[in-house]
Design a protein around this motif. Structure first.
Motif, PDB file in Angstrom:
ATOM      1  N   SER A 157      -2.736  -9.329  19.962  1.00  0.00           N
ATOM      2  CA  SER A 157      -1.769  -9.259  18.862  1.00  0.00           C
ATOM      3  C   SER A 157      -2.431  -8.714  17.607  1.00  0.00           C
ATOM      4  N   ARG A 158      -3.650  -9.166  17.347  1.00  0.00           N
ATOM      5  CA  ARG A 158      -4.364  -8.754  16.138  1.00  0.00           C
ATOM      6  C   ARG A 158      -4.729  -7.275  16.174  1.00  0.00           C
ATOM      7  N   ASP A 159      -4.856  -6.725  17.369  1.00  0.00           N
ATOM      8  CA  ASP A 159      -5.159  -5.306  17.512  1.00  0.00           C
ATOM      9  C   ASP A 159      -3.902  -4.460  17.345  1.00  0.00           C
ATOM     10  N   ALA A 160      -2.794  -4.911  17.914  1.00  0.00           N
ATOM     11  CA  ALA A 160      -1.576  -4.092  17.955  1.00  0.00           C
ATOM     12  C   ALA A 160      -0.728  -4.176  16.689  1.00  0.00           C
ATOM     13  N   MET A 161      -0.564  -5.365  16.141  1.00  0.00           N
ATOM     14  CA  MET A 161       0.401  -5.543  15.065  1.00  0.00           C
ATOM     15  C   MET A 161       0.075  -4.749  13.793  1.00  0.00           C
ATOM     16  N   PRO A 162      -1.172  -4.755  13.298  1.00  0.00           N
ATOM     17  CA  PRO A 162      -1.436  -3.973  12.081  1.00  0.00           C
ATOM     18  C   PRO A 162      -1.152  -2.487  12.257  1.00  0.00           C
ATOM     19  N   ARG A 163      -1.363  -1.965  13.453  1.00  0.00           N
ATOM     20  CA  ARG A 163      -1.157  -0.540  13.692  1.00  0.00           C
ATOM     21  C   ARG A 163       0.340  -0.205  13.738  1.00  0.00           C
ATOM     22  N   VAL A 164       1.143  -1.097  14.294  1.00  0.00           N
ATOM     23  CA  VAL A 164       2.597  -0.899  14.286  1.00  0.00           C
ATOM     24  C   VAL A 164       3.140  -1.008  12.858  1.00  0.00           C
ATOM     25  N   MET A 165       2.600  -1.958  12.094  1.00  0.00           N
ATOM     26  CA  MET A 165       3.051  -2.123  10.710  1.00  0.00           C
ATOM     27  C   MET A 165       2.687  -0.912   9.855  1.00  0.00           C
ATOM     28  N   THR A 166       1.516  -0.319  10.093  1.00  0.00           N
ATOM     29  CA  THR A 166       1.114   0.884   9.364  1.00  0.00           C
ATOM     30  C   THR A 166       2.106   2.009   9.617  1.00  0.00           C
ATOM     31  N   TYR A 167       2.530   2.164  10.865  1.00  0.00           N
ATOM     32  CA  TYR A 167       3.548   3.160  11.202  1.00  0.00           C
ATOM     33  C   TYR A 167       4.874   2.816  10.528  1.00  0.00           C
ATOM     34  N   GLY A 168       5.248   1.555  10.553  1.00  0.00           N
ATOM     35  CA  GLY A 168       6.523   1.148   9.967  1.00  0.00           C
ATOM     36  C   GLY A 168       6.596   1.410   8.478  1.00  0.00           C
ATOM     37  N   PHE A 169       5.488   1.204   7.766  1.00  0.00           N
ATOM     38  CA  PHE A 169       5.472   1.384   6.318  1.00  0.00           C
ATOM     39  C   PHE A 169       5.257   2.835   5.894  1.00  0.00           C
ATOM     40  N   ALA A 170       4.672   3.660   6.743  1.00  0.00           N
ATOM     41  CA  ALA A 170       4.368   5.044   6.364  1.00  0.00           C
ATOM     42  C   ALA A 170       5.654   5.799   6.036  1.00  0.00           C
ATOM     43  N   SER A 171       5.569   6.690   5.060  1.00  0.00           N
ATOM     44  CA  SER A 171       6.745   7.456   4.653  1.00  0.00           C
ATOM     45  C   SER A 171       7.172   8.414   5.754  1.00  0.00           C
ATOM     46  N   GLU A 172       8.438   8.730   5.768  1.00  0.00           N
ATOM     47  CA  GLU A 172       8.954   9.682   6.743  1.00  0.00           C
ATOM     48  C   GLU A 172       8.390  11.076   6.442  1.00  0.00           C
ATOM     49  N   PRO A 173       8.183  11.925   7.425  1.00  0.00           N
ATOM     50  CA  PRO A 173       8.474  11.745   8.850  1.00  0.00           C
ATOM     51  C   PRO A 173       7.329  11.114   9.653  1.00  0.00           C
ATOM     52  N   ALA A 174       6.197  10.825   9.004  1.00  0.00           N
ATOM     53  CA  ALA A 174       5.066  10.251   9.742  1.00  0.00           C
ATOM     54  C   ALA A 174       5.369   8.853  10.234  1.00  0.00           C
ATOM     55  N   GLY A 175       6.201   8.118   9.492  1.00  0.00           N
ATOM     56  CA  GLY A 175       6.555   6.750   9.862  1.00  0.00           C
ATOM     57  C   GLY A 175       8.015   6.483   9.600  1.00  0.00           C
ATOM     58  N   LEU A 176       8.357   5.207   9.528  1.00  0.00           N
ATOM     59  CA  LEU A 176       9.756   4.825   9.334  1.00  0.00           C
ATOM     60  C   LEU A 176      10.143   4.712   7.865  1.00  0.00           C
ATOM     61  N   GLY A 177       9.161   4.633   6.982  1.00  0.00           N
ATOM     62  CA  GLY A 177       9.471   4.511   5.564  1.00  0.00           C
ATOM     63  C   GLY A 177      10.065   3.172   5.185  1.00  0.00           C
ATOM     64  N   MET A 178       9.622   2.093   5.856  1.00  0.00           N
ATOM     65  CA  MET A 178      10.147   0.773   5.543  1.00  0.00           C
ATOM     66  C   MET A 178       9.572   0.244   4.230  1.00  0.00           C
ATOM     67  N   HIS A 179      10.345  -0.578   3.562  1.00  0.00           N
ATOM     68  CA  HIS A 179       9.891  -1.254   2.342  1.00  0.00           C
ATOM     69  C   HIS A 179       9.416  -2.677   2.637  1.00  0.00           C
TER      70      HIS A 179
END
Length: 357
Positions: A157-179
Motif C-alpha cells: 500500500s505504501r508503495d502504490a498509494m503515493p504514486r496514484v495520488m501524484t497522478y490524481g493531483f497532477a494537472s491535466e493532461p498529465a493527471g486528473l487535476g484533482m484538488h
C-alpha cells in the motif's frame, strides 16, 4: 443579446468547463515493489482466489458480499470510461457523472525465495487500487486499495498509494487535476489510519455510528480523512517509507516543475526582485543622482542596509531549509487549517492484529 449579456456577467469560475473527459487512457504506474496496470473484469475472479474480501468489516466497515459487489462495479465503470461510454451506456450509471479508475496491483516478488513469484497462481495480481467518486466539478476523488489476505502488511500500500495520488493531483493532461483526495476509514482500523496519516491525510470529520461492527455487535464511527493539492508532497510521502521517486511515472514531472517554480519565486522574492545597485538612481529614492549624502544619511543608509542584509540572510536560510524538504509549494501557500504530514506522522500508531488495507 440577453443571453450574451448573462453569459458575460457570469463569474469566471462558472464559465470554466469542469466536466471530466468523455474517455480516458488509464496510465500504467511503476513502483519499487509493485506496478499498476488498468484492471479488467478478467481480474475479478483473482480477488476471490486471493481471499481479498477477508475481514472487510474491519477494514472498510462493510460486509464481504457488499465489498465484493462494489469492487465489481468499480472495475466495470473504469473499463466503461476507457471505452468512452457514458455512465448510462455502461449499465452502471451515475446521475452525478462521477467516474472511477481501477488498477490491478501486480508484483514480481519472491518473498519466500523458492524461485517462483509469490502470486504466480493469480498471474502476479495481488489486489487492486481505485480512484472512485471522481467529481470533475469539485475536483475531488476517493482512494481505496484492496489486497489479498496474504499480501497485507508487507508495504505494498505504501508503495502504490503515493504514486496514484501524484497522478490524481497532477494537472491535466498529465493527471486528473484533482484538488482533494480523501478516504473513509472505520475508527477501529487504526492501522490504516496510521498509514493514511503518514501519506499526508488529516482527519476532517467523523460520521458518528455510521458503520455496524459485527464482531462486537455495536455501531462504530467512520473517520473521514483528506489531503489537498497544495498540502500533498509526493517526495516526502515516499521518503516516509523508504521509497524513491520514479520520474517516468505520470504526474511526477509536473510535481517537480511546480517545486522548481515555487523555489524560484521565493528566491526572487528574497532578493527583492530587483538589483539593489540601481535603486538610488530611481525617482523617489531619497537621494538625487551625483549628490553626496550627509553623515546622517550615510548612518541611516548603513543601518537600513544592515537590516536588509539580515532579512535576506534569514530568508535565504529559510529557503534552504524548505528546498531540502522537496515540497512543491511554498510555506505561505499551505492551508493553515490543515496539518502537514510530518506533524501527524507517528500518531495513531497503535497496532492491532488486522492487516492493513
Amino acid at each position: 443579446m440577453t443571453e450574451t449579456n448573462e453569459t458575460l456577467s457570469m463569474p469566471a469560475d462558472a464559465q470554466v468547463k469542469r466536466d471530466l473527459p468523455q474517455s480516458i487512457v488509464i496510465p500504467p504506474i511503476q513502483g519499487e515493489m509493485v506496478h499498476l496496470r488498468p484492471a479488467t473484469v478478467e481480474d475479478l475472479p483473482r480477488l476471490d482466489e486471493l481471499d481479498a474480501f477477508y475481514g472487510a468489516s474491519k477494514i472498510t466497515g462493510k460486509d464481504a458480499a457488499t465489498e465484493r459487489s462494489m469492487i465489481h462495479t468499480w472495475v466495470r465503470r473504469s473499463q466503461a470510461w476507457e471505452a468512452g461510454l457514458t455512465p448510462g451506456e455502461s449499465g452502471v450509471g451515475d446521475p452525478e457523472l462521477r467516474r472511477t479508475i481501477a488498477w490491478a496491483v501486480v508484483t514480481d516478488a519472491d518473498h519466500d525465495e523458492d524461485g517462483t513469484t509469490d502470486a504466480a497462481s493469480t498471474d502476479n495480481v495481488i489486489g487492486m487500487i481505485f480512484l472512485i467518486d471522481i467529481d470533475g466539478w469539485s475536483r475531488s476523488a476517493r482512494i481505496q486499495i484492496v489486497l489479498g489476505r496474504d499480501y497485507r502488511g508487507r508495504g505494498y500500500s505504501r508503495d502504490a498509494m503515493p504514486r496514484v495520488m501524484t497522478y490524481g493531483f497532477a494537472s491535466e493532461p498529465a493527471g486528473l487535476g484533482m484538488h482533494r483526495i480523501w478516504v473513509a476509514v472505520p475508527e477501529k482500523n487504526t492501522r490504516s489510519i496510521s498509514v493514511y496519516q503518514s501519506l499526508g491525510f488529516v482527519p476532517s470529520g467523523t460520521s458518528r455510528d455510521a458503520l455496524w461492527d459485527a464482531e462486537n455487535s455495536k455501531y462504530q464511527d467512520l473517520i473521514v480523512m483528506d489531503t489537498l493539492v497544495d498540502e500533498y508532497d509526493p517526495i516526502r510521502s515516499l521518503d516516509a517509507f523508504g521509497m524513491h521517486l520514479i520520474e517516468n511515472n505520470p504526474g511526477v514531472q509536473e510535481a517537480l516543475a511546480a517545486r522548481e517554480h515555487s523555489v524560484a519565486l521565493r528566491q526572487n522574492t528574497a532578493n527583492g526582485g530587483d538589483d539593489p545597485a540601481h535603486k538610488s538612481d530611481r525617482p523617489g529614492s531619497g537621494t538625487a543622482p551625483n549628490t553626496e549624502p550627509s553623515a546622517h544619511d550615510q548612518t541611516v543608509h548603513v543601518q537600513s542596509q544592515s537590516n536588509e542584509e539580515s532579512q535576506v540572510t534569514h530568508e535565504k536560510s529559510r529557503l534552504s531549509a524548505e528546498e531540502e524538504s522537496n515540497w512543491p509549494y511554498g510555506q505561505s501557500e499551505r492551508k493553515t487549517s490543515k496539518e502537514a504530514w510530518w506533524r501527524t506522522l507517528g500518531r495513531g500508531r497503535k497496532r492491532d492484529t488486522e492487516s492493513e488495507k
